[in-house]
Design a protein around this motif. Structure first.
Motif, short mmCIF file in Angstrom:
data_model
loop_
_atom_site.label_atom_id
_atom_site.label_comp_id
_atom_site.label_asym_id
_atom_site.label_seq_id
_atom_site.Cartn_x
_atom_site.Cartn_y
_atom_site.Cartn_z
N ILE A 1 -9.80 4.69 -28.74
CA ILE A 1 -10.93 4.62 -27.82
C ILE A 1 -11.69 3.32 -28.06
O ILE A 1 -11.91 2.92 -29.20
CB ILE A 1 -11.90 5.81 -28.00
N SER A 2 -12.07 2.64 -26.96
CA SER A 2 -12.90 1.44 -27.06
C SER A 2 -13.83 1.39 -25.85
O SER A 2 -13.76 2.24 -24.96
CB SER A 2 -12.04 0.17 -27.15
N THR A 3 -14.68 0.38 -25.81
CA THR A 3 -15.66 0.24 -24.73
C THR A 3 -15.62 -1.18 -24.19
O THR A 3 -15.52 -2.14 -24.96
CB THR A 3 -17.08 0.56 -25.24
N VAL A 4 -15.70 -1.30 -22.88
CA VAL A 4 -15.78 -2.61 -22.21
C VAL A 4 -17.13 -2.72 -21.52
O VAL A 4 -17.58 -1.77 -20.87
CB VAL A 4 -14.64 -2.78 -21.19
N ASP B 1 -4.63 -7.47 -22.23
CA ASP B 1 -4.46 -7.93 -20.85
C ASP B 1 -5.10 -6.96 -19.86
O ASP B 1 -5.70 -7.38 -18.86
CB ASP B 1 -2.96 -8.06 -20.51
N LEU B 2 -4.99 -5.67 -20.13
CA LEU B 2 -5.51 -4.66 -19.21
C LEU B 2 -7.03 -4.56 -19.26
O LEU B 2 -7.68 -4.27 -18.25
CB LEU B 2 -4.89 -3.30 -19.53
N LYS B 3 -7.60 -4.81 -20.43
CA LYS B 3 -9.05 -4.71 -20.58
C LYS B 3 -9.77 -5.98 -20.11
O LYS B 3 -10.91 -5.91 -19.63
CB LYS B 3 -9.41 -4.43 -22.04
N LYS B 4 -9.13 -7.12 -20.24
CA LYS B 4 -9.78 -8.40 -19.96
C LYS B 4 -10.39 -8.48 -18.56
O LYS B 4 -11.52 -8.96 -18.40
CB LYS B 4 -8.78 -9.54 -20.18
N PRO C 1 -15.32 -9.31 -16.27
CA PRO C 1 -15.93 -9.93 -15.08
C PRO C 1 -16.14 -8.96 -13.93
O PRO C 1 -17.08 -9.11 -13.15
CB PRO C 1 -14.93 -11.03 -14.70
N LEU C 2 -15.28 -7.94 -13.83
CA LEU C 2 -15.46 -6.96 -12.75
C LEU C 2 -16.78 -6.21 -12.91
O LEU C 2 -17.50 -5.96 -11.94
CB LEU C 2 -14.29 -5.98 -12.72
N LEU C 3 -17.11 -5.85 -14.14
CA LEU C 3 -18.35 -5.11 -14.38
C LEU C 3 -19.58 -5.98 -14.17
O LEU C 3 -20.68 -5.45 -14.00
CB LEU C 3 -18.34 -4.52 -15.79
N ASP C 4 -19.41 -7.29 -14.18
CA ASP C 4 -20.52 -8.17 -13.79
C ASP C 4 -20.89 -7.94 -12.32
O ASP C 4 -22.05 -8.14 -11.92
CB ASP C 4 -20.13 -9.64 -13.98
N HIS C 5 -19.91 -7.57 -11.52
CA HIS C 5 -20.12 -7.36 -10.08
C HIS C 5 -20.80 -6.03 -9.80
O HIS C 5 -21.56 -5.89 -8.85
CB HIS C 5 -18.75 -7.41 -9.38
#
Length: 434
Positions: free
Chosen positions: A11-14, A59-62, A66-70
Motif C-alpha cells: 500500500i502507498s499514497t500518491v 510507471d503506473l503511479k507517476k 500531475p493528474l491530481l494537480d488537475h
C-alpha cells in the motif's frame, strides 16, 4: 480450484505534484453528490501482457501526480461543517494505491472467475469510520503470472458518477502514454449540478430513494439481504436476434429503442417472474448533458411505473415504458437533500430495482502501450436489497468489429441463479466466459 488470493500486497499514497501548503481550500458538495454519498463505483480493467509490458509500479503511479494537480479535491478528505453538511478539505492527503501479484495467469484467472468484480482485484474501500483519514479514491494494480495486469478502481460516488470515474482512468492512461497533463483548475467551490430540464418530472415525494441506516460509522448502508454480483455477455448476434424477435411488425420502434432499454426490459420481466411481488416501479439512471472535463454527478434519476403484469408483458412494451414514460426525480430528491443539509442517509441504487445506462463506448478508451483492455467491467457498492442492473459496452467481435453488451447485476443471491437459468434457457445468454 486453486486459491485466487494474490500472495503479496503493498500500500502507498500518491498526492498532487504541486503541494497546496497553507492554501488548502474547501470543495463544497452539491445536493446530488450528497444524495449518492453511500455508494461507490467499482471498475475493473484487464490488460494482456503486451499492454502491460515493461510497466513498473513507478510507471503506473507517476501519471497520478500531475493528474491530481488537475483535480485536487480527489486527494482531499471529508469534513463536516458546523451545520452538519459534509464537504471536502483539499489537504493533499492523497489517493491510495495497492499493488499485488497473482500466482495465476490471466487465462487461468478468467477460467476460474471470468471478468467478475472479484474482491481480490478491487480495493474493499468505503468511507469511514474516521472520515478525516479515509481516501476518496483507491486503486489496485495486480500483475498476473503471464505478465498481464488488472487495474481495479474504487471511486467514492460523492466525487462523481461512473463516467467521471472512467474519465479519470482514461486521463491517467493518456498521461502515461506521454500526453500533456490537463491544465490545473484552481476551483475553490463546486458548482452544483443543475437539475435537468423536464416536463414530466415528479413534483411530490421522491419514490426513487429510501432512507437508510448505516453500518456503524461507515458511509455504507446496512443490508440484511445477501447480495451477489454477476455478469452476462450478450453477443452482437444475440442483440440482433432480440431486436428482430421483439419488433416483428414495428421497425420504427426497433430503430428508436436502445439496447439498454431492451436489455433492461428483458431483465425487468424475468426478475418480476422470479419475485413473489413484482417490481411495478423501477428506477432508471442515465447520463445528463454535462462535460467530461471535471468530475461531477451528472446523473438523471427517473422512475418508470407499470400498471400491467410485468412478468407477462412483452419485452417490447416494457422497453417502450423505459424509453418514453420516465418521470424525472432530480428536483424532488435534491430538495430533500437540501432540506436536511446533506445529513440524511439515502440509498438510490437498489432502493427500487435500478437500471443504469453505461452504454457509451468511452469505457474502452483506456490504453496501455497502445493496447486497449481485454475487457472492462463495472459495478456499484452499497446497493439496496431491490438490486441494480448495469448495461455496459461488451467485447468487440474481431470479425466484424461490432460490440455486444455486458449486463452486470447485483441482486439477492437466490435470484441470481434463477436469472442465469432463465436467460440461458430462453434467450441463450450466458455468463461472461473466455
Amino acid at each position: 480450484m486453486e486459491q485466487t488470493q494474490p500472495p503479496t500486497s503493498k500500500i502507498s499514497t500518491v498526492v498532487p505534484a504541486t503541494p497546496r501548503g497553507d492554501e488548502q481550500t474547501e470543495w463544497q458538495l452539491s445536493s446530488m453528490d450528497l444524495l449518492l454519498k453511500l455508494h461507490y463505483i467499482r471498475a475493473l480493467y484487464f490488460f494482456d501482457n503486451h499492454a502491460a509490458q515493461r510497466l513498473s509500479i513507478y510507471d503506473l503511479k507517476k501519471p497520478m501526480f500531475p493528474l491530481l494537480d488537475h483535480v485536487t479535491h480527489l486527494s482531499g478528505r471529508i469534513r463536516i461543517s458546523e451545520s452538519g453538511r459534509p464537504f471536502i478539505k483539499c489537504n493533499d492527503a492523497g489517493v491510495r494505491i495497492a499493488e499485488s501479484h497473482s500466482h495465476l495467469t490471466l487465462r487461468e484467472w478468467f477460467h476460474q472467475n471470468g471478468s467478475s468484480l472479484h474482491h481480490v482485484l478491487l480495493p474493499d474501500h468505503v468511507l469511514g469510520p474516521d472520515l478525516g483519514f479515509s481516501p476518496l479514491v483507491f486503486l489496485k494494480f495486480t500483475w498476473f503470472k503471464c505478465g498481464g495486469l488488472s487495474v481495479g478502481l474504487s471511486w467514492s460516488h460523492v466525487l462523481g458518477d461512473a463516467f467521471s470515474a472512467f474519465n479519470f482512468i482514461t486521463k491517467w492512461s493518456r498521461i502515461l502514454a506521454g500526453h500533456a497533463p490537463p491544465k490545473t483548475l484552481h476551483v475553490t467551490h463546486h458548482r452544483p449540478t443543475p437539475s435537468p430540464p423536464h416536463n414530466n418530472g415528479n413534483h411530490g415525494n421522491p419514490i426513487s430513494v429510501k432512507m437508510a441506516t448505516t453500518v456503524e460509522d461507515l458511509w455504507l448502508a446496512t443490508n440484511d439481504t445477501k447480495m451477489l454480483t454477476h455478469t452476462f455477455h450478450v453477443t452482437p448476434n444475440q442483440l440482433d436476434h432480440l431486436v428482430t424477435s421483439m419488433f416483428t411488425s414495428d421497425q420504427n420502434q426497433a430503430n428508436d429503442t436502445s439496447y439498454f432499454e431492451i436489455l433492461s426490459a428483458l431483465v425487468w420481466k424475468h426478475v418480476a417472474r422470479i419475485r413473489d411481488s413484482e417490481p411495478k416501479i423501477v428506477t432508471v439512471l442515465t447520463r445528463g448533458g454535462g462535460s467530461d472535463d471535471f468530475p461531477s454527478n451528472d446523473v438523471v434519476i427517473s422512475v418508470v411505473g407499470a400498471d400491467v403484469a410485468v412478468g407477462k408483458s412483452d419485452v417490447a412494451d416494457l422497453a417502450k415504458l423505459i424509453g418514453e414514460v420516465k418521470r424525472v426525480e432530480n428536483g424532488v430528491v435534491e430538495k430533500l437533500v437540501e432540506e436536511k443539509e446533506g445529513k440524511e442517509n439515502l440509498v438510490v441504487y437498489g432502493a427500487r430495482l435500478t437500471f443504469v445506462d453505461l452504454e457509451e463506448d468511452g469505457i474502452y478508451e483506456v490504453v496501455l502501450n497502445g493496447e486497449k483492455p481485454v475487457v472492462v467491467n463495472c459495478g456499484v457498492g452499497g446497493v439496496g436489497e431491490d438490486g441494480v442492473v448495469l448495461v455496459l459496452p461488451g467485447l468487440q467481435d474481431e470479425e466484424n468489429g461490432r460490440s455486444g453488451r455486458m449486463v452486470t447485476v447485483t441482486l439477492p443471491e437466490k435470484e441470481v441463479e434463477q436469472l442465469k437459468e432463465k436467460l440461458r434457457e430462453e434467450c441463450g445468454i450466458h455468463s461472461l466466459a473466455f
